[in-house]
Design an enzyme around this catalytic site. Structure first.
Site, short mmCIF file in Angstrom:
data_model
loop_
_atom_site.label_atom_id
_atom_site.label_comp_id
_atom_site.label_asym_id
_atom_site.label_seq_id
_atom_site.Cartn_x
_atom_site.Cartn_y
_atom_site.Cartn_z
CB ALA A 98 -0.93 -0.01 1.21
CG PHE A 99 4.98 3.31 1.76
CD1 PHE A 99 6.05 3.66 0.96
CD2 PHE A 99 4.65 4.10 2.84
CE1 PHE A 99 6.80 4.80 1.25
CE2 PHE A 99 5.39 5.24 3.14
CZ PHE A 99 6.47 5.58 2.34
CD GLU A 100 5.83 0.15 -2.04
OE1 GLU A 100 4.97 -0.67 -1.69
OE2 GLU A 100 6.75 0.52 -1.30
CD GLU A 142 4.58 -9.40 16.98
OE1 GLU A 142 4.32 -10.60 17.09
OE2 GLU A 142 5.74 -8.91 17.02
CG HIS A 158 5.59 -0.99 9.21
ND1 HIS A 158 5.14 -1.76 8.17
CD2 HIS A 158 6.53 -0.16 8.68
CE1 HIS A 158 5.79 -1.42 7.06
NE2 HIS A 158 6.63 -0.45 7.35
NE ARG A 181 -14.54 -3.97 7.76
CZ ARG A 181 -14.93 -4.84 8.69
NH1 ARG A 181 -14.63 -6.16 8.54
NH2 ARG A 181 -15.63 -4.46 9.74
CB ALA A 238 -5.36 -5.95 2.25
CB VAL A 239 -2.74 -1.94 5.63
CG1 VAL A 239 -1.55 -1.79 6.56
CG2 VAL A 239 -2.44 -1.26 4.29
CB ILE A 240 -3.53 -7.22 8.25
CG1 ILE A 240 -4.51 -7.53 7.11
CG2 ILE A 240 -3.96 -7.91 9.55
CD1 ILE A 240 -4.67 -9.02 6.82
N1 LIG Z 1 2.47 -4.62 6.26
C1 LIG Z 1 1.86 -4.29 5.07
C2 LIG Z 1 2.54 -3.64 4.05
N2 LIG Z 1 3.85 -3.30 4.22
C3 LIG Z 1 4.71 -2.99 3.08
C4 LIG Z 1 4.61 -1.54 2.60
O1 LIG Z 1 3.37 -1.29 1.97
C5 LIG Z 1 5.71 -1.26 1.58
O2 LIG Z 1 5.55 -2.13 0.47
C6 LIG Z 1 7.10 -1.46 2.18
O3 LIG Z 1 7.21 -0.68 3.37
C7 LIG Z 1 8.22 -1.04 1.20
O4 LIG Z 1 8.08 0.30 0.83
N3 LIG Z 1 1.90 -3.32 2.90
C8 LIG Z 1 0.58 -3.65 2.70
O5 LIG Z 1 0.01 -3.37 1.64
N4 LIG Z 1 -0.10 -4.31 3.69
C9 LIG Z 1 0.49 -4.64 4.87
O6 LIG Z 1 -0.18 -5.24 5.77
C1 LIG Z 2 0.92 -3.35 8.50
C2 LIG Z 2 2.28 -3.81 8.70
O1 LIG Z 2 3.24 -3.20 8.31
C3 LIG Z 2 2.44 -5.01 9.54
O2 LIG Z 2 2.01 -6.12 8.79
C4 LIG Z 2 3.87 -5.22 9.95
O3 LIG Z 2 3.82 -6.17 10.99
P1 LIG Z 2 4.65 -5.87 12.34
O4 LIG Z 2 4.12 -4.55 12.89
O5 LIG Z 2 4.33 -7.03 13.27
O6 LIG Z 2 6.10 -5.80 11.97
#
Ligand SMILES: Nc1c(NC[C@H](O)[C@H](O)[C@H](O)CO)[nH]c(=O)[nH]c1=O
Ligand SMILES: CC(=O)[C@@H](O)COP(=O)(O)O
Length: 140
Positions: A41-43, A70, A73, A112, A65-67
């Protein structure tokens, strides 16, 4: 009319569900869809900017999807994705919908992405179409 879908495929199954739903909505309106895949998602904001600035697309559905894990981040990824996508659409004037799941667990994500509670992929595509219609109403 052409539309772009940009999708973060950090969770591949969720990404596929969201893309299928969004694509169905665009194609039901006679739209053609180009798909662009990024790691997460960051990209999405930069991918959306590339698509919006290409001049090829009436709108962009940004999916992912961002879940929560811990650490904190999650917060940074969600905030930057949302803010970045909004900035792109406001800067370019090209509708860019926020179809990114920001959830606590996989069950919430599945619910969702066409699993009964909501279909965020379809909702994002409908949002793009709605903004395209507003622009058409104002340009006539
Ligand atoms: N933890 C999740 C991520 N993390 C990765 C970042 O989006 C990005 O690709 C990385 O930090 C490199 O720039 N991305 C998701 O889409 N969902 C997650 O749960
Ligand atoms: C949303 C995230 O970046 C997450 O999946 C990363 O997991 P963690 O916070 O346990 O390193």
């Amino acid at each position: 009319m052409k539309f772009a879908i940009v999708v973060g495929q950090f969770y591949e199954e969720l990404a596929e569900r969201l893309v299928i739903s969004a694509k169905e909505v665009f194609e039901a309106e006679g739209g053609e869809v180009d798909l662009f895949v990024v790691p997460g998602a960051f990209e999405l904001p930069l991918a959306a900017q590339y698509a919006a600035e290409s001049g090829r697309y009436a709108g962009v559905a940004c999916l992912g999807a961002v879940i929560r894990g811990e650490t904190t981040h999650y917060d940074y990824v969600c905030t930057e994705a949302a803010r970045g996508i909004q900035d792109v659409q406001l800067k370019t004037g090209v509708p860019c919908a926020f179809g990114v799941l920001t959830v606590e667990n996989m069950d919430q994500a599945l619910a969702r992405s066409g699993g009964g509670k909501r279909d965020s992929g379809a909702h994002a595509a409908h949002a793009v179409l709605a903004l395209v219609k507003v622009r058409e109403q104002l340009s006539g």
